[in-house]
Enzyme design. Structure first.
Site, short mmCIF file in Angstrom:
data_model
loop_
_atom_site.label_atom_id
_atom_site.label_comp_id
_atom_site.label_asym_id
_atom_site.label_seq_id
_atom_site.Cartn_x
_atom_site.Cartn_y
_atom_site.Cartn_z
N LYS A 53 0.84 -1.20 0.00
CA LYS A 53 0.00 0.00 0.00
C LYS A 53 0.88 1.26 0.00
O LYS A 53 0.64 2.20 -0.75
CB LYS A 53 -0.94 -0.01 1.21
CG LYS A 53 -2.05 -1.06 1.06
CD LYS A 53 -2.80 -1.32 2.35
CE LYS A 53 -3.72 -2.53 2.15
NZ LYS A 53 -4.33 -3.03 3.39
N GLN A 97 -4.54 -1.85 9.61
CA GLN A 97 -4.38 -3.16 8.99
C GLN A 97 -4.97 -4.24 9.90
O GLN A 97 -4.61 -4.33 11.08
CB GLN A 97 -2.90 -3.43 8.70
CG GLN A 97 -2.63 -4.70 7.93
CD GLN A 97 -3.20 -4.68 6.51
OE1 GLN A 97 -3.09 -3.71 5.78
NE2 GLN A 97 -3.85 -5.78 6.12
N ASP A 120 -11.04 2.93 3.94
CA ASP A 120 -11.31 1.49 3.77
C ASP A 120 -12.82 1.23 3.71
O ASP A 120 -13.25 0.16 3.30
CB ASP A 120 -10.72 0.70 4.95
CG ASP A 120 -9.58 -0.20 4.52
OD1 ASP A 120 -9.41 -0.41 3.30
OD2 ASP A 120 -8.86 -0.70 5.41
#
Ligand code: NAP
Length: 303
Positions: A53, A97, A120
Protein backbone atom coordinates in the site's frame (compact mmCIF):
# COMPACT_ATOMS: atom_id res chain seq x y z
CA UNK A 1 -16.78 -20.54 -25.71
CA UNK A 2 -13.53 -19.27 -24.22
CA UNK A 3 -14.02 -16.37 -21.87
CA UNK A 4 -12.48 -12.97 -22.38
CA UNK A 5 -10.11 -12.03 -19.58
CA UNK A 6 -10.96 -9.11 -17.32
CA UNK A 7 -7.51 -7.66 -16.79
CA UNK A 8 -7.31 -6.04 -13.35
CA UNK A 9 -3.62 -5.31 -13.73
CA UNK A 10 -4.15 -3.26 -16.90
CA UNK A 11 -7.17 -1.41 -15.47
CA UNK A 12 -5.23 -0.63 -12.30
CA UNK A 13 -2.32 0.69 -14.31
CA UNK A 14 -4.48 3.06 -16.34
CA UNK A 15 -6.37 4.26 -13.24
CA UNK A 16 -3.09 4.92 -11.44
CA UNK A 17 -1.86 6.98 -14.42
CA UNK A 18 -4.98 9.12 -14.05
CA UNK A 19 -4.32 9.48 -10.32
CA UNK A 20 -1.04 11.25 -11.06
CA UNK A 21 -2.96 14.04 -12.82
CA UNK A 22 -5.31 14.39 -9.85
CA UNK A 23 -2.36 14.50 -7.44
CA UNK A 24 -0.78 17.25 -9.56
CA UNK A 25 -4.06 19.22 -9.58
CA UNK A 26 -4.26 18.97 -5.80
CA UNK A 27 -0.58 19.92 -5.54
CA UNK A 28 -1.26 23.07 -7.56
CA UNK A 29 -3.67 24.06 -4.79
CA UNK A 30 -1.18 23.31 -2.05
CA UNK A 31 -2.52 19.91 -1.04
CA UNK A 32 -0.58 16.65 -1.03
CA UNK A 33 -2.96 13.73 -0.39
CA UNK A 34 -1.87 11.66 2.60
CA UNK A 35 -2.69 8.14 3.74
CA UNK A 36 -1.84 6.86 7.23
CA UNK A 37 -1.45 3.10 7.58
CA UNK A 38 -1.40 1.71 11.11
CA UNK A 39 0.09 -1.71 11.70
CA UNK A 40 -0.15 -3.20 15.18
CA UNK A 41 2.28 -6.11 15.66
CA UNK A 42 4.47 -7.78 13.06
CA UNK A 43 2.29 -10.32 11.27
CA UNK A 44 4.43 -11.09 8.18
CA UNK A 45 1.47 -11.13 5.74
CA UNK A 46 0.21 -7.80 7.14
CA UNK A 47 3.70 -6.33 6.75
CA UNK A 48 3.66 -7.29 3.06
CA UNK A 49 0.17 -5.78 2.55
CA UNK A 50 1.17 -2.55 4.28
CA UNK A 51 4.39 -2.40 2.24
CA UNK A 52 2.39 -2.78 -0.99
CA UNK A 53 0.00 0.00 0.00
CA UNK A 54 2.81 2.37 0.94
CA UNK A 55 4.67 1.64 -2.32
CA UNK A 56 1.53 2.14 -4.44
CA UNK A 57 0.90 5.48 -2.74
CA UNK A 58 4.41 6.69 -3.37
CA UNK A 59 4.21 5.72 -7.04
CA UNK A 60 1.34 8.15 -7.66
CA UNK A 61 2.57 10.91 -5.34
CA UNK A 62 0.36 10.23 -2.32
CA UNK A 63 2.24 10.80 0.92
CA UNK A 64 2.14 7.80 3.22
CA UNK A 65 2.48 7.79 6.99
CA UNK A 66 3.41 4.35 8.24
CA UNK A 67 2.61 4.00 11.94
CA UNK A 68 4.09 0.80 13.38
CA UNK A 69 2.95 -0.15 16.90
CA UNK A 70 4.18 -3.07 19.01
CA UNK A 71 1.90 -6.11 19.28
CA UNK A 72 1.27 -5.44 22.99
CA UNK A 73 0.25 -1.79 22.50
CA UNK A 74 -2.78 -1.13 24.74
CA UNK A 75 -6.05 -0.45 22.94
CA UNK A 76 -6.20 3.04 24.50
CA UNK A 77 -2.91 3.91 22.84
CA UNK A 78 -4.16 2.72 19.44
CA UNK A 79 -7.27 4.87 19.93
CA UNK A 80 -5.09 7.86 20.89
CA UNK A 81 -3.01 7.37 17.72
CA UNK A 82 -6.19 7.38 15.63
CA UNK A 83 -7.41 10.54 17.38
CA UNK A 84 -4.12 12.25 16.55
CA UNK A 85 -4.38 11.23 12.87
CA UNK A 86 -8.06 12.28 12.75
CA UNK A 87 -6.96 15.78 13.75
CA UNK A 88 -4.00 15.97 11.36
CA UNK A 89 -4.92 17.96 8.21
CA UNK A 90 -2.05 16.33 6.27
CA UNK A 91 -3.79 12.94 6.63
CA UNK A 92 -6.78 12.36 4.33
CA UNK A 93 -7.15 8.64 4.83
CA UNK A 94 -6.58 6.32 7.78
CA UNK A 95 -6.32 2.60 7.46
CA UNK A 96 -5.77 0.11 10.24
CA UNK A 97 -4.38 -3.16 8.99
CA UNK A 98 -6.47 -6.16 10.09
CA UNK A 99 -6.32 -8.55 11.86
CA UNK A 100 -5.52 -6.84 15.17
CA UNK A 101 -4.00 -8.61 18.19
CA UNK A 102 -6.70 -10.34 20.30
CA UNK A 103 -6.67 -7.78 23.14
CA UNK A 104 -7.88 -5.04 20.76
CA UNK A 105 -11.54 -4.79 19.75
CA UNK A 106 -11.53 -4.18 15.96
CA UNK A 107 -15.03 -2.65 16.01
CA UNK A 108 -14.05 -0.06 18.61
CA UNK A 109 -10.92 0.83 16.64
CA UNK A 110 -12.73 1.07 13.29
CA UNK A 111 -15.46 3.25 14.81
CA UNK A 112 -12.75 5.62 16.14
CA UNK A 113 -11.58 6.53 12.62
CA UNK A 114 -13.14 9.78 11.40
CA UNK A 115 -15.92 9.03 8.93
CA UNK A 116 -14.27 11.58 6.65
CA UNK A 117 -10.99 9.66 6.59
CA UNK A 118 -12.42 6.12 6.53
CA UNK A 119 -10.92 5.23 3.14
CA UNK A 120 -11.31 1.49 3.77
CA UNK A 121 -15.06 2.08 4.16
CA UNK A 122 -15.34 -0.10 7.27
CA UNK A 123 -16.82 2.47 9.69
CA UNK A 124 -20.46 1.76 10.57
CA UNK A 125 -21.44 5.12 9.03
CA UNK A 126 -20.03 4.08 5.66
CA UNK A 127 -21.42 0.55 6.00
CA UNK A 128 -24.86 2.03 6.72
CA UNK A 129 -24.41 4.34 3.74
CA UNK A 130 -24.14 1.27 1.53
CA UNK A 131 -27.60 0.18 2.66
CA UNK A 132 -29.21 3.45 1.62
CA UNK A 133 -26.92 4.02 -1.39
CA UNK A 134 -24.91 7.08 -0.38
CA UNK A 135 -21.76 5.84 1.29
CA UNK A 136 -18.85 8.33 1.33
CA UNK A 137 -16.15 5.72 0.73
CA UNK A 138 -17.12 2.38 -0.84
CA UNK A 139 -15.03 -0.50 0.55
CA UNK A 140 -12.07 -1.07 -1.74
CA UNK A 141 -12.40 -4.69 -2.88
CA UNK A 142 -16.09 -4.57 -3.90
CA UNK A 143 -15.52 -1.13 -5.40
CA UNK A 144 -12.75 -2.60 -7.55
CA UNK A 145 -15.00 -5.49 -8.59
CA UNK A 146 -17.66 -3.01 -9.67
CA UNK A 147 -15.18 -1.23 -11.95
CA UNK A 148 -13.98 -4.54 -13.38
CA UNK A 149 -17.59 -5.44 -14.18
CA UNK A 150 -18.04 -2.07 -15.88
CA UNK A 151 -15.15 -2.84 -18.27
CA UNK A 152 -17.24 -5.69 -19.73
CA UNK A 153 -19.88 -3.14 -20.78
CA UNK A 154 -22.56 -5.12 -18.94
CA UNK A 155 -25.58 -3.36 -17.51
CA UNK A 156 -26.27 -5.20 -14.26
CA UNK A 157 -29.88 -3.95 -14.00
CA UNK A 158 -32.16 -6.93 -13.51
CA UNK A 159 -29.33 -9.45 -13.88
CA UNK A 160 -29.06 -12.43 -11.53
CA UNK A 161 -25.98 -11.83 -9.42
CA UNK A 162 -24.82 -14.52 -7.03
CA UNK A 163 -22.21 -13.56 -4.44
CA UNK A 164 -20.51 -16.54 -2.78
CA UNK A 165 -19.15 -15.33 0.57
CA UNK A 166 -20.86 -13.09 3.09
CA UNK A 167 -18.01 -11.40 4.94
CA UNK A 168 -18.34 -7.81 6.13
CA UNK A 169 -15.44 -6.66 3.98
CA UNK A 170 -16.24 -8.36 0.68
CA UNK A 171 -19.43 -10.39 0.26
CA UNK A 172 -22.02 -8.26 2.05
CA UNK A 173 -20.90 -4.84 0.71
CA UNK A 174 -20.57 -6.35 -2.77
CA UNK A 175 -24.15 -7.58 -2.64
CA UNK A 176 -25.40 -4.19 -1.40
CA UNK A 177 -23.53 -2.28 -4.11
CA UNK A 178 -25.04 -4.39 -6.87
CA UNK A 179 -28.50 -4.29 -5.30
CA UNK A 180 -28.16 -0.51 -5.47
CA UNK A 181 -27.59 -0.94 -9.19
CA UNK A 182 -30.85 -2.88 -9.38
CA UNK A 183 -29.41 -6.36 -9.88
CA UNK A 184 -31.26 -9.32 -8.38
CA UNK A 185 -28.79 -10.45 -5.76
CA UNK A 186 -28.38 -13.76 -3.94
CA UNK A 187 -25.78 -14.15 -1.17
CA UNK A 188 -24.43 -17.63 -0.42
CA UNK A 189 -22.22 -18.64 2.50
CA UNK A 190 -20.78 -21.73 4.16
CA UNK A 191 -24.20 -22.89 5.45
CA UNK A 192 -25.89 -22.52 2.05
CA UNK A 193 -27.42 -25.82 1.02
CA UNK A 194 -26.61 -26.98 -2.51
CA UNK A 195 -24.44 -24.07 -3.60
CA UNK A 196 -24.58 -25.15 -7.26
CA UNK A 197 -28.36 -24.72 -7.35
CA UNK A 198 -27.77 -20.99 -6.80
CA UNK A 199 -24.57 -20.43 -8.80
CA UNK A 200 -25.96 -22.07 -11.94
CA UNK A 201 -28.57 -19.28 -12.18
CA UNK A 202 -26.00 -16.48 -12.02
CA UNK A 203 -25.56 -14.13 -14.98
CA UNK A 204 -22.78 -12.66 -12.84
CA UNK A 205 -21.02 -14.88 -10.33
CA UNK A 206 -18.76 -13.25 -7.73
CA UNK A 207 -16.80 -15.62 -5.53
CA UNK A 208 -15.13 -14.56 -2.27
CA UNK A 209 -14.99 -17.63 -0.04
CA UNK A 210 -11.28 -18.33 0.31
CA UNK A 211 -11.72 -21.97 -0.84
CA UNK A 212 -9.57 -23.06 -3.80
CA UNK A 213 -11.46 -25.06 -6.42
CA UNK A 214 -14.87 -24.25 -4.90
CA UNK A 215 -16.44 -23.29 -8.24
CA UNK A 216 -16.20 -25.86 -11.01
CA UNK A 217 -17.65 -25.62 -14.55
CA UNK A 218 -20.83 -27.61 -13.75
CA UNK A 219 -21.81 -24.84 -11.31
CA UNK A 220 -21.57 -22.05 -13.88
CA UNK A 221 -24.17 -20.92 -16.40
CA UNK A 222 -23.03 -20.80 -20.04
CA UNK A 223 -21.95 -17.21 -20.82
CA UNK A 224 -21.82 -16.01 -17.22
CA UNK A 225 -19.41 -13.33 -16.04
CA UNK A 226 -17.22 -14.79 -13.30
CA UNK A 227 -15.28 -12.63 -10.85
CA UNK A 228 -12.90 -14.49 -8.55
CA UNK A 229 -11.99 -12.51 -5.42
CA UNK A 230 -10.34 -15.45 -3.65
CA UNK A 231 -6.62 -15.50 -2.95
CA UNK A 232 -5.31 -18.86 -1.75
CA UNK A 233 -1.75 -20.09 -1.43
CA UNK A 234 -1.43 -23.79 -2.31
CA UNK A 235 1.14 -26.03 -0.54
CA UNK A 236 3.43 -25.68 -3.59
CA UNK A 237 3.39 -21.87 -3.13
CA UNK A 238 1.15 -21.22 -6.14
CA UNK A 239 -1.51 -18.49 -5.70
CA UNK A 240 -4.98 -19.44 -6.94
CA UNK A 241 -8.51 -18.12 -6.57
CA UNK A 242 -11.70 -19.95 -5.58
CA UNK A 243 -12.65 -20.76 -9.18
CA UNK A 244 -11.32 -23.59 -11.34
CA UNK A 245 -10.07 -21.06 -13.87
CA UNK A 246 -9.07 -23.45 -16.68
CA UNK A 247 -12.40 -25.28 -16.59
CA UNK A 248 -14.70 -22.31 -16.01
CA UNK A 249 -13.12 -20.12 -18.69
CA UNK A 250 -14.55 -22.54 -21.28
CA UNK A 251 -18.10 -21.70 -20.13
CA UNK A 252 -17.94 -18.09 -19.01
CA UNK A 253 -18.12 -15.03 -21.29
CA UNK A 254 -15.76 -13.04 -19.08
CA UNK A 255 -13.52 -14.12 -16.19
CA UNK A 256 -10.93 -12.58 -13.86
CA UNK A 257 -7.59 -14.38 -13.45
CA UNK A 258 -5.87 -14.88 -10.08
CA UNK A 259 -3.42 -13.25 -9.73
CA UNK A 260 -3.98 -10.19 -11.92
CA UNK A 261 -7.74 -9.75 -11.52
CA UNK A 262 -9.32 -8.31 -8.38
CA UNK A 263 -6.09 -8.17 -6.34
CA UNK A 264 -4.43 -5.14 -7.97
CA UNK A 265 -7.76 -3.26 -7.91
CA UNK A 266 -8.08 -3.31 -4.12
CA UNK A 267 -5.00 -1.13 -3.53
CA UNK A 268 -5.95 1.05 -6.50
CA UNK A 269 -9.36 1.78 -5.00
CA UNK A 270 -7.71 2.60 -1.68
CA UNK A 271 -5.75 5.33 -3.45
CA UNK A 272 -8.92 6.44 -5.27
CA UNK A 273 -10.68 6.84 -1.92
CA UNK A 274 -7.70 8.75 -0.48
CA UNK A 275 -7.68 11.15 -3.44
CA UNK A 276 -11.42 11.58 -3.18
CA UNK A 277 -11.02 12.40 0.50
CA UNK A 278 -8.34 15.02 -0.22
CA UNK A 279 -10.44 16.56 -3.01
CA UNK A 280 -13.48 16.59 -0.74
CA UNK A 281 -11.55 18.23 2.10
CA UNK A 282 -10.28 20.91 -0.27
CA UNK A 283 -13.76 21.60 -1.68
CA UNK A 284 -15.21 21.93 1.79
CA UNK A 285 -12.44 24.21 2.95
CA UNK A 286 -12.86 26.39 -0.14
CA UNK A 287 -16.58 26.57 0.61
CA UNK A 288 -15.61 27.82 4.05
CA UNK A 289 -17.66 24.97 5.39
CA UNK A 290 -14.94 23.16 7.27
CA UNK A 291 -16.76 22.91 10.60
CA UNK A 292 -19.89 21.45 9.02
CA UNK A 293 -17.80 19.01 7.10
CA UNK A 294 -16.04 17.67 10.20
CA UNK A 295 -16.99 14.11 11.08
CA UNK A 296 -20.34 13.59 12.72
CA UNK A 297 -19.83 12.45 16.29
CA UNK A 298 -21.23 8.98 16.54
CA UNK A 299 -21.66 7.47 19.98
CA UNK A 300 -21.62 3.68 19.72
CA UNK A 301 -24.25 1.96 21.83
CA UNK A 302 -22.44 -0.45 24.10
CA UNK A 303 -24.05 -3.22 26.09
P1 NAP B 1 -13.85 -14.54 5.18
O1 NAP B 1 -14.05 -13.43 6.11
O2 NAP B 1 -13.20 -15.82 5.62
O3 NAP B 1 -15.29 -14.93 4.58
C1 NAP B 1 -15.46 -16.03 3.73
C2 NAP B 1 -16.92 -16.14 3.37
O4 NAP B 1 -17.07 -17.26 2.50
C3 NAP B 1 -17.82 -16.40 4.58
O5 NAP B 1 -19.03 -15.69 4.44
C4 NAP B 1 -18.07 -17.90 4.51
O6 NAP B 1 -19.34 -18.30 5.01
C5 NAP B 1 -18.04 -18.14 3.01
N1 NAP B 1 -17.67 -19.50 2.68
C6 NAP B 1 -16.65 -20.24 3.17
N2 NAP B 1 -16.68 -21.48 2.65
C7 NAP B 1 -17.73 -21.53 1.82
C8 NAP B 1 -18.29 -22.53 1.00
N3 NAP B 1 -17.77 -23.77 0.94
N4 NAP B 1 -19.40 -22.25 0.29
C9 NAP B 1 -19.96 -21.01 0.35
N5 NAP B 1 -19.47 -20.03 1.09
C10 NAP B 1 -18.37 -20.27 1.82
O7 NAP B 1 -13.04 -14.10 3.89
P2 NAP B 1 -12.97 -12.66 3.13
O8 NAP B 1 -12.14 -11.75 3.91
O9 NAP B 1 -14.31 -12.26 2.68
O10 NAP B 1 -12.11 -13.12 1.87
C11 NAP B 1 -12.58 -14.11 0.97
C12 NAP B 1 -11.48 -14.44 -0.01
O11 NAP B 1 -11.18 -13.26 -0.74
C13 NAP B 1 -10.16 -14.87 0.63
O12 NAP B 1 -9.54 -15.80 -0.23
C14 NAP B 1 -9.36 -13.59 0.69
O13 NAP B 1 -7.96 -13.83 0.67
C15 NAP B 1 -9.81 -12.94 -0.58
N6 NAP B 1 -9.69 -11.48 -0.59
C16 NAP B 1 -9.14 -10.93 -1.67
C17 NAP B 1 -9.02 -9.58 -1.77
C18 NAP B 1 -8.42 -9.01 -2.99
O14 NAP B 1 -7.95 -7.89 -2.96
N7 NAP B 1 -8.46 -9.74 -4.10
C19 NAP B 1 -9.48 -8.75 -0.73
C20 NAP B 1 -10.10 -9.34 0.37
C21 NAP B 1 -10.21 -10.73 0.43
P3 NAP B 1 -19.80 -18.11 6.56
O15 NAP B 1 -20.13 -16.63 6.65
O16 NAP B 1 -21.01 -18.95 6.67
O17 NAP B 1 -18.64 -18.52 7.37
Amino acid sequence: MTAQIIDGKALSKSLREGFKTRVAQLGAQGVQPGLAVILVGDNPASRVYVGNKVKACEEVGVRSFHVGLAADTPEAEVLATIARLNADPAVHGILIQLPLPPHIDPRRVLEAISVNKDVDGFHLYNVGGLVVGNTIFPPCTPYGVQLLLDTTGTDVTGKNVVVVGASNIVGKPMALMLLQREATVTICHAKTRDLAQHTILADILIVAAGKPGLIVPQMVKQGAIVIDVGINRLPDGKIVGDVDFDGVKEKASWITPVPGGVGPMTVTMLIENTLRSAERALRMRQADDYQDWEAPVIHPVTG
